[in-house]
Scaffold this motif. Sequence first.
Motif, PDB file in Angstrom:
ATOM      1  N   THR A   1     -20.057  56.110 -83.227  1.00  0.00           N
ATOM      2  CA  THR A   1     -20.504  56.970 -84.315  1.00  0.00           C
ATOM      3  C   THR A   1     -21.689  57.835 -83.888  1.00  0.00           C
ATOM      4  OG1 THR A   1     -19.780  55.329 -85.909  1.00  0.00           O
ATOM      5  CG2 THR A   1     -21.334  56.977 -86.703  1.00  0.00           C
ATOM      6  N   GLY A   2     -21.578  59.124 -84.188  1.00  0.00           N
ATOM      7  CA  GLY A   2     -22.668  60.057 -83.942  1.00  0.00           C
ATOM      8  C   GLY A   2     -22.686  60.704 -82.571  1.00  0.00           C
ATOM      9  N   HIS A   3     -21.706  60.416 -81.712  1.00  0.00           N
ATOM     10  CA  HIS A   3     -21.710  60.949 -80.353  1.00  0.00           C
ATOM     11  C   HIS A   3     -20.650  62.024 -80.084  1.00  0.00           C
ATOM     12  CE1 HIS A   3     -23.955  57.194 -79.804  1.00  0.00           C
ATOM     13  NE2 HIS A   3     -24.560  57.862 -78.835  1.00  0.00           N
ATOM     14  N   ALA A   4     -19.778  62.287 -81.025  1.00  0.00           N
ATOM     15  CA  ALA A   4     -18.640  63.172 -80.769  1.00  0.00           C
ATOM     16  C   ALA A   4     -19.057  64.585 -80.380  1.00  0.00           C
ATOM     17  CB  ALA A   4     -17.715  63.216 -81.984  1.00  0.00           C
ATOM     18  N   GLU A   5     -19.988  65.182 -81.090  1.00  0.00           N
ATOM     19  CA  GLU A   5     -20.339  66.581 -80.811  1.00  0.00           C
ATOM     20  C   GLU A   5     -20.981  66.752 -79.442  1.00  0.00           C
ATOM     21  OE1 GLU A   5     -22.197  68.774 -83.924  1.00  0.00           O
ATOM     22  OE2 GLU A   5     -20.861  67.964 -85.439  1.00  0.00           O
ATOM     23  N   ALA A   6     -21.834  65.832 -79.034  1.00  0.00           N
ATOM     24  CA  ALA A   6     -22.457  65.926 -77.714  1.00  0.00           C
ATOM     25  C   ALA A   6     -21.419  65.717 -76.612  1.00  0.00           C
ATOM     26  CB  ALA A   6     -23.583  64.909 -77.584  1.00  0.00           C
TER      27      ALA A   6
ATOM     28  N   ALA B   1     -11.319  71.368 -76.031  1.00  0.00           N
ATOM     29  CA  ALA B   1     -11.704  70.066 -76.578  1.00  0.00           C
ATOM     30  C   ALA B   1     -12.333  70.310 -77.937  1.00  0.00           C
ATOM     31  CB  ALA B   1     -12.678  69.356 -75.651  1.00  0.00           C
ATOM     32  N   ASN B   2     -11.962  69.471 -78.900  1.00  0.00           N
ATOM     33  CA  ASN B   2     -12.456  69.649 -80.271  1.00  0.00           C
ATOM     34  C   ASN B   2     -12.722  68.312 -80.934  1.00  0.00           C
ATOM     35  OD1 ASN B   2     -12.050  72.671 -80.909  1.00  0.00           O
ATOM     36  ND2 ASN B   2     -10.171  72.056 -79.893  1.00  0.00           N
ATOM     37  N   VAL B   3     -13.749  68.287 -81.779  1.00  0.00           N
ATOM     38  CA  VAL B   3     -13.995  67.133 -82.647  1.00  0.00           C
ATOM     39  C   VAL B   3     -12.976  67.217 -83.774  1.00  0.00           C
ATOM     40  CG1 VAL B   3     -15.653  66.030 -84.188  1.00  0.00           C
ATOM     41  CG2 VAL B   3     -16.454  67.107 -82.064  1.00  0.00           C
ATOM     42  N   ILE B   4     -12.350  66.084 -84.090  1.00  0.00           N
ATOM     43  CA  ILE B   4     -11.320  66.063 -85.128  1.00  0.00           C
ATOM     44  C   ILE B   4     -11.585  64.927 -86.115  1.00  0.00           C
ATOM     45  CG2 ILE B   4      -9.558  67.112 -83.666  1.00  0.00           C
ATOM     46  CD1 ILE B   4      -8.389  64.282 -83.224  1.00  0.00           C
ATOM     47  N   ALA B   5     -10.906  64.988 -87.252  1.00  0.00           N
ATOM     48  CA  ALA B   5     -10.952  63.919 -88.244  1.00  0.00           C
ATOM     49  C   ALA B   5      -9.675  63.100 -88.115  1.00  0.00           C
ATOM     50  CB  ALA B   5     -11.059  64.509 -89.644  1.00  0.00           C
TER      51      ALA B   5
ATOM     52  N   ILE C   1     -12.114  62.938 -80.848  1.00  0.00           N
ATOM     53  CA  ILE C   1     -12.029  64.152 -80.033  1.00  0.00           C
ATOM     54  C   ILE C   1     -10.610  64.274 -79.508  1.00  0.00           C
ATOM     55  CG2 ILE C   1     -12.838  65.297 -77.913  1.00  0.00           C
ATOM     56  CD1 ILE C   1     -15.437  63.657 -78.188  1.00  0.00           C
ATOM     57  N   VAL C   2     -10.085  65.500 -79.503  1.00  0.00           N
ATOM     58  CA  VAL C   2      -8.822  65.771 -78.817  1.00  0.00           C
ATOM     59  C   VAL C   2      -9.135  66.741 -77.675  1.00  0.00           C
ATOM     60  CG1 VAL C   2      -8.161  67.641 -80.397  1.00  0.00           C
ATOM     61  CG2 VAL C   2      -6.413  66.502 -79.016  1.00  0.00           C
ATOM     62  N   VAL C   3      -8.664  66.360 -76.484  1.00  0.00           N
ATOM     63  CA  VAL C   3      -8.884  67.161 -75.285  1.00  0.00           C
ATOM     64  C   VAL C   3      -7.535  67.681 -74.812  1.00  0.00           C
ATOM     65  CG1 VAL C   3      -9.713  67.136 -72.899  1.00  0.00           C
ATOM     66  CG2 VAL C   3     -10.843  65.710 -74.633  1.00  0.00           C
ATOM     67  N   GLU C   4      -7.478  68.965 -74.524  1.00  0.00           N
ATOM     68  CA  GLU C   4      -6.265  69.576 -74.000  1.00  0.00           C
ATOM     69  C   GLU C   4      -6.496  69.863 -72.524  1.00  0.00           C
ATOM     70  OE1 GLU C   4      -3.233  73.137 -75.383  1.00  0.00           O
ATOM     71  OE2 GLU C   4      -5.071  72.751 -76.513  1.00  0.00           O
TER      72      GLU C   4
ATOM     73  N   ARG D   1     -12.495  60.310 -65.980  1.00  0.00           N
ATOM     74  CA  ARG D   1     -13.891  60.741 -66.184  1.00  0.00           C
ATOM     75  C   ARG D   1     -14.322  60.550 -67.631  1.00  0.00           C
ATOM     76  NH1 ARG D   1     -15.560  66.339 -63.887  1.00  0.00           N
ATOM     77  NH2 ARG D   1     -17.585  65.503 -64.477  1.00  0.00           N
ATOM     78  N   ILE D   2     -13.434  60.843 -68.574  1.00  0.00           N
ATOM     79  CA  ILE D   2     -13.769  60.672 -69.988  1.00  0.00           C
ATOM     80  C   ILE D   2     -14.030  59.206 -70.291  1.00  0.00           C
ATOM     81  CG2 ILE D   2     -12.880  60.814 -72.348  1.00  0.00           C
ATOM     82  CD1 ILE D   2     -11.442  63.416 -71.446  1.00  0.00           C
ATOM     83  N   ARG D   3     -13.164  58.325 -69.804  1.00  0.00           N
ATOM     84  CA  ARG D   3     -13.350  56.883 -70.047  1.00  0.00           C
ATOM     85  C   ARG D   3     -14.675  56.385 -69.514  1.00  0.00           C
ATOM     86  NH1 ARG D   3      -7.832  56.495 -69.106  1.00  0.00           N
ATOM     87  NH2 ARG D   3      -8.146  56.090 -66.901  1.00  0.00           N
ATOM     88  N   GLY D   4     -15.197  57.022 -68.479  1.00  0.00           N
ATOM     89  CA  GLY D   4     -16.454  56.593 -67.879  1.00  0.00           C
ATOM     90  C   GLY D   4     -17.702  57.066 -68.608  1.00  0.00           C
ATOM     91  N   LEU D   5     -17.555  57.927 -69.601  1.00  0.00           N
ATOM     92  CA  LEU D   5     -18.719  58.433 -70.329  1.00  0.00           C
ATOM     93  C   LEU D   5     -19.279  57.380 -71.284  1.00  0.00           C
ATOM     94  CD1 LEU D   5     -17.437  61.997 -71.285  1.00  0.00           C
ATOM     95  CD2 LEU D   5     -19.081  61.414 -69.485  1.00  0.00           C
ATOM     96  N   ASP D   6     -20.606  57.337 -71.371  1.00  0.00           N
ATOM     97  CA  ASP D   6     -21.238  56.456 -72.353  1.00  0.00           C
ATOM     98  C   ASP D   6     -20.768  56.849 -73.746  1.00  0.00           C
ATOM     99  OD1 ASP D   6     -22.658  55.145 -70.392  1.00  0.00           O
ATOM    100  OD2 ASP D   6     -24.473  56.348 -70.667  1.00  0.00           O
ATOM    101  N   ALA D   7     -20.607  55.886 -74.608  1.00  0.00           N
ATOM    102  CA  ALA D   7     -20.201  56.041 -76.011  1.00  0.00           C
ATOM    103  C   ALA D   7     -18.697  56.204 -76.194  1.00  0.00           C
ATOM    104  CB  ALA D   7     -20.943  57.179 -76.709  1.00  0.00           C
ATOM    105  N   VAL D   8     -17.908  56.366 -75.127  1.00  0.00           N
ATOM    106  CA  VAL D   8     -16.448  56.418 -75.264  1.00  0.00           C
ATOM    107  C   VAL D   8     -15.934  54.991 -75.363  1.00  0.00           C
ATOM    108  CG1 VAL D   8     -14.269  57.015 -74.132  1.00  0.00           C
ATOM    109  CG2 VAL D   8     -16.190  58.616 -74.078  1.00  0.00           C
ATOM    110  N   THR D   9     -15.194  54.708 -76.432  1.00  0.00           N
ATOM    111  CA  THR D   9     -14.688  53.348 -76.645  1.00  0.00           C
ATOM    112  C   THR D   9     -13.199  53.208 -76.348  1.00  0.00           C
ATOM    113  OG1 THR D   9     -14.339  53.768 -79.011  1.00  0.00           O
ATOM    114  CG2 THR D   9     -16.472  52.831 -78.357  1.00  0.00           C
TER     115      THR D   9
END
Length: 76
Positions: free
Chosen positions: A12-17, A31-35, A40-43, A59-67
């Motif tokens: 929670t709270g990390h999507a925009e960054a 890449a866009n923040v979605i509901a 996030i959806v990445v193309e 690389r995405i999986r390795g980012l902090d806050a990605v669950t």
Amino acid sequence: MVHAFIMVTVDTGHAEALVEMVRAFDHVSDANVIAGNFDIVVEADAGEVYDVINSVATRIRGLDAVTDTKTYVCLE
């Protein structure tokens, strides 16, 4: 050419960054923040499936806050 969508769930709270960081990755076309069930959806577009999996999804999986991530490769 391989076209894929990567659905990303983040803390929670990390999507925009995170979406700003992901937009700078090689092979990411958008890449866009979605509901909904994901945050996030990445193309991604690359020459080979390996490029999408290695350069983007891993690389995405390795980012902090990605669950969680789910990668969907288009068949056409």
